[in-house]
Design an enzyme around this catalytic site. Structure first.
Site, mmCIF file in Angstrom:
data_model
loop_
_atom_site.group_PDB
_atom_site.id
_atom_site.type_symbol
_atom_site.label_atom_id
_atom_site.label_comp_id
_atom_site.label_asym_id
_atom_site.label_seq_id
_atom_site.Cartn_x
_atom_site.Cartn_y
_atom_site.Cartn_z
ATOM 1 N N LYS A 111 114.808 -30.588 -9.823
ATOM 2 C CA LYS A 111 113.990 -30.292 -9.799
ATOM 3 C C LYS A 111 112.765 -30.948 -7.820
ATOM 4 O O LYS A 111 113.007 -30.829 -7.335
ATOM 5 C CB LYS A 111 112.804 -29.422 -10.132
ATOM 6 C CG LYS A 111 113.369 -28.975 -11.506
ATOM 7 C CD LYS A 111 112.705 -28.895 -12.558
ATOM 8 C CE LYS A 111 112.813 -27.925 -13.649
ATOM 9 N NZ LYS A 111 112.658 -27.987 -15.177
ATOM 10 N N GLN A 143 107.785 -30.139 -19.138
ATOM 11 C CA GLN A 143 108.734 -30.404 -18.700
ATOM 12 C C GLN A 143 109.330 -29.657 -20.415
ATOM 13 O O GLN A 143 108.667 -30.162 -21.356
ATOM 14 C CB GLN A 143 109.629 -31.665 -18.252
ATOM 15 C CG GLN A 143 111.675 -31.024 -19.039
ATOM 16 C CD GLN A 143 111.760 -29.833 -18.479
ATOM 17 O OE1 GLN A 143 112.093 -29.855 -16.701
ATOM 18 N NE2 GLN A 143 112.610 -29.116 -18.697
ATOM 19 N N ASP A 163 105.186 -21.369 -13.836
ATOM 20 C CA ASP A 163 106.512 -21.079 -14.730
ATOM 21 C C ASP A 163 106.377 -19.573 -15.087
ATOM 22 O O ASP A 163 107.130 -19.009 -16.078
ATOM 23 C CB ASP A 163 106.434 -21.833 -16.327
ATOM 24 C CG ASP A 163 108.277 -23.528 -16.228
ATOM 25 O OD1 ASP A 163 108.696 -23.106 -16.106
ATOM 26 O OD2 ASP A 163 107.273 -24.089 -16.844
#
Length: 350
Positions: free
Chosen positions: A110, A154, A177
């Site tokens: 990422k 995460q 997200d």
């Protein structure tokens, strides 16, 4: 070098060749898929005498890796334009708790993708023993930081931390997200638009759109009902005016239902569960799964497969995503897309 393979099925001698579809994909990006089809064709030629008529039934590979690379190029242009207009760059913060190797790899990927498009990366690494309060404090600090336009925690988190509490603490303005209850609620409601959509299902829809797959008025089956993929994927397909059925562990006739669908999104988490009997001829198949299965011939002793039996499904589908190289790269691309959108919204309000 491009690989063009006629994936063949035997039919009675003299039968009409009803359909011929070429399988085209980049040799550099899909070596395993190319070799699979070439070896299969070689086997067919060895087993059957010359003069047998064959029927081509191959699916076109939807190359998620190449599509994600194109999207990153598009985003870089947008980020450059934002920097020129506002003098600022989008910022993405990633919170990592613990030392899971797979999570560390995801975070590195990422950050690398952010650098490629011009997004500024922020990160906080906490030990496995970090308390829930410590994680919440980091999230709150990023919520208050005007240079951060997206926050990603995460997953999975250690067992002693309530993931839902942490995810709910992320500002809806920075929920790249797309898991905040308000974002999911808006996604489910007609006439309402979420600020962000979950990245993996968003990537599935983007692959279908860029492949020219018509969704409006079509039957769609989503295999799996998770909050992360299955449920939001079904909602997104519904927004595209598809007629959607969700198939889950309590569905008694899943294969029968799925075999009538024009579009299949498989996200059940079971290796190759969706075999050829589940696939309607000509269907578009998006395989979200990624599973490790033992393979003594592989260098690492295992190989990665999806939730779809690729060999069988590709004989019947019109489009299909490979594993790896299909949906996976799109997840990060959609994360970057959400971050840029969040930054643009913030800049325009300032």
């Amino acid at each position: 070098m491009n690989c063009t393979v006629h994936h063949t099925r035997l039919v009675p001698e003299g039968a009409r060749l009803e359909r011929q579809v070429h399988l085209r994909h980049s040799w550099a990006q899909n070596k395993a898929a190319c070799r699979f089809h070439q070896n299969r064709l070689k086997t067919i030629r060895q087993r059957h005498p010359a003069g047998v008529v064959v029927q081509a039934m191959s699916a076109e590979i939807i190359d998620g890796k190449a599509t994600a690379a194109t999207i990153r190029q598009e985003l870089k242009v947008e980020v450059d334009a934002l920097r020129e207009k506002y003098g600022k760059s989008p910022g993405l913060a990633v919170v990592l708790v613990g030392e899971r190797k797979d999570s560390q790899t995801y975070v590195r990927n990422k950050k690398k993708a952010c650098e490629e498009v011009g997004i500024v990366s922020y990160g906080t690494d906490l030990p496995e023993t970090a308390s829930q309060e410590e994680v919440l404090k980091v999230v709150e600090e990023y919520n208050a930081d005007p240079n951060v336009h997206g926050i990603l925690v995460q997953l999975p988190l250690p067992d002693h931390i309530d993931e839902q509490v942490i995810l709910d603490a992320i500002s809806i303005e920075k929920d790249v997200d797309g898991f905040h209850p308000l974002n999911i609620g808006c996604l489910a409601m007609r006439g309402r638009n979420p600020k962000f959509v979950p990245c993996t299902p968003k990537g599935c829809i983007e692959l279908l759109k860029r492949s020219g797959v018509e969704m409006a008025g079509k039957k769609a089956a989503v295999v799996g009902r998770s909050n992360i993929v299955g449920m939001p994927a079904a909602l997104l397909l519904q927004r595209e005016n598809a007629t959607v059925t969700i198939i889950h562990s309590r569905t008694p006739n899943g294969a029968e239902i799925c075999s009538s669908a024009d579009i299949v999104i498989a996200a059940c988490g079971k290796a190759e569960m969706v075999d050829g009997s589940w696939i309607k001829p000509g269907a578009a198949v998006i395989d979200v799964g990624i599973n490790a299965v033992d393979d003594p011939t592989a260098k690492r002793g295992y190989r990665l497969v999806g939730d779809v039996n690729f060999a069988e499904a590709s004989e019947k589908a019109s489009y299909i995503t490979p594993v790896p190289g299909g949906v996976g790269p799109m997840t990060i691309a959609m994360l970057l897309r959400n971050c840029v959108d969040g930054a643009e919204a913030a800049f325009s309000k300032a």
